[in-house]
Enzyme design. Sequence first.
Site, mmCIF file in Angstrom:
data_model
loop_
_atom_site.group_PDB
_atom_site.id
_atom_site.type_symbol
_atom_site.label_atom_id
_atom_site.label_comp_id
_atom_site.label_asym_id
_atom_site.label_seq_id
_atom_site.Cartn_x
_atom_site.Cartn_y
_atom_site.Cartn_z
ATOM 1 N N ASP A 267 0.854 -1.189 0.000
ATOM 2 C CA ASP A 267 0.000 0.000 0.000
ATOM 3 C C ASP A 267 0.895 1.245 0.000
ATOM 4 O O ASP A 267 2.039 1.199 0.469
ATOM 5 C CB ASP A 267 -0.875 0.032 1.260
ATOM 6 C CG ASP A 267 -1.797 -1.173 1.335
ATOM 7 O OD1 ASP A 267 -2.117 -1.745 0.284
ATOM 8 O OD2 ASP A 267 -2.186 -1.533 2.464
HETATM 9 N N1 URA Z 1 -0.963 -5.910 4.105
HETATM 10 C C1 URA Z 1 -1.510 -4.666 4.048
HETATM 11 O O1 URA Z 1 -2.550 -4.421 4.631
HETATM 12 N N2 URA Z 1 -0.868 -3.726 3.350
HETATM 13 C C2 URA Z 1 0.300 -3.935 2.702
HETATM 14 O O2 URA Z 1 0.843 -3.020 2.080
HETATM 15 C C3 URA Z 1 0.862 -5.230 2.768
HETATM 16 C C4 URA Z 1 0.222 -6.198 3.480
#
Ligand code: URA
Length: 236
Positions: free
Chosen positions: A103
């Site tokens: 993310d």
């Molecule tokens: N899980 C998440 O919620 N976000 C990420 O970026 C990676 C794993």
Amino acid sequence: MRLDKFLSSQTDLSRKDAKAVLRQGLVSVNGQVCKDPAAAVDPAVDSVLVGGTPLSYQEHLYLMLNKPEDVVSATEDRSRTTVLDLVPEELFRDGLFPAGRLDADTTGFVLLTDDGAFAHDILSPKHHVTKTYVADLAEPVTDECLRMIREGIELKDGTRCLPATVRVLGETTVELELVEGKYHQIKRMVAAGGNRVVALRRTAIGGVVLDERLEPGACRELTAEELEQLKNRPKP
Ligand code: URA
């Protein structure tokens, strides 16, 4: 492959600079000076020298990036900085992409490569390559939340997550190891367990640990040992 493309893929020369070096007669192919940027070379067979130095052919590139916040795990984006924007010119290659997404607000280890088969191998949940994360939580972690994550949590929309390893590092900090990468997976797992992720960082992939000397936004090539560890791991 075209000679100018080959030169720019194996050196820090841009395609334009490669053409200039060719024009100067500095490149030889199998012992003959070659000035034609469009000449076809087979990198696995032909011997290419630049200024008398042989180029050793590396088919694919594998980079470890320490992704900062507010950077998207994409190859292009209209308005936001992408992980590819962070790769310095001397390490950049056409065809690079992130092998797995984080993310925008998640930081840490992103693998960049131009090797599609390798990326698939690393990402397929069937291959059980662990991705390790450290999550800071809004509330102290409960035994119930830990139990749910360890047993394989069911998310609010009914998506089932495989059992994950979780270790308590502090009252509100946990380390998780997943073998899959569903959308917002950790944030949603933690939410299903009645808590909230306030900061998330990926620290390792397949046991290869993010180099702590890499500043946020910096990247380097994987070492031969790190690549070996990812490619030749014991199969599940
Ligand atoms: N899980 C998440 O919620 N976000 C990420 O970026 C990676 C794993």
